[in-house]
Motif scaffolding. Structure first.
Motif, PDB file in Angstrom:
ATOM      1  N   ILE A   1      61.946  -9.140  99.347  1.00 16.70           N
ATOM      2  CA  ILE A   1      61.941  -7.700 100.620  1.00 16.70           C
ATOM      3  C   ILE A   1      60.717  -7.609 100.952  1.00 16.70           C
ATOM      4  N   GLY A   2      59.638  -8.127 100.435  1.00 18.11           N
ATOM      5  CA  GLY A   2      58.210  -8.526 101.023  1.00 18.11           C
ATOM      6  C   GLY A   2      58.394  -9.795 102.442  1.00 18.11           C
ATOM      7  N   PHE A   3      59.364 -10.486 101.872  1.00 20.46           N
ATOM      8  CA  PHE A   3      59.649 -11.756 103.058  1.00 20.46           C
ATOM      9  C   PHE A   3      60.686 -10.753 104.378  1.00 20.46           C
ATOM     10  N   LEU A   4      60.886 -10.126 104.134  1.00 20.26           N
ATOM     11  CA  LEU A   4      61.723  -9.417 104.803  1.00 20.26           C
ATOM     12  C   LEU A   4      61.182  -8.418 105.653  1.00 20.26           C
ATOM     13  N   VAL A   5      59.623  -7.281 105.041  1.00 20.37           N
ATOM     14  CA  VAL A   5      59.110  -6.657 105.788  1.00 20.37           C
ATOM     15  C   VAL A   5      58.255  -7.565 106.534  1.00 20.37           C
ATOM     16  N   VAL A   6      58.033  -8.326 106.260  1.00 20.88           N
ATOM     17  CA  VAL A   6      57.446  -9.800 107.273  1.00 20.88           C
ATOM     18  C   VAL A   6      57.818  -9.461 108.341  1.00 20.88           C
ATOM     19  N   ALA A   7      59.309 -10.465 108.340  1.00 21.32           N
ATOM     20  CA  ALA A   7      60.048 -10.882 109.200  1.00 21.32           C
ATOM     21  C   ALA A   7      59.903  -9.556 109.637  1.00 21.32           C
TER      22      ALA A   7
END
Length: 80
Positions: free
Chosen positions: A69-75
């Protein structure tokens, strides 16, 4: 059953014992079984717990979900 070591930090023995009680309470709620405490000094003292491997897999999967989820938010932030 797996063995998991949790580092107990504190400058004095009293602080480490207080932290050990908090840690024991938190991990026993999660299903861990306290085995022993190894007093090795300030940042080297360890509480040893026995835990079922199913609980470890569940915790690992939750960590992976949070990271994903963190990677998706950053992306999403970088995309817009």
């Amino acid at each position: 059953m797996a063995i998991k070591n949790i580092v107990i930090g504190g400058f004095t023995k009293e602080q480490r014992e207080k932290e050990l009680e908090k840690t024991k309470t938190n991990y026993e709620k999660k299903g861990y079984k306290f085995l022993k405490f190894e007093e090795n000094g300030t940042l080297k003292s360890v509480a040893v717990f026995q835990v079922d491997e199913a609980i470890l897999k569940k915790e690992k999967s939750m960590q992976l979900i949070v990271v994903g989820i963190g990677f998706l938010v950053v992306a999403a932030i970088l995309y817009f």
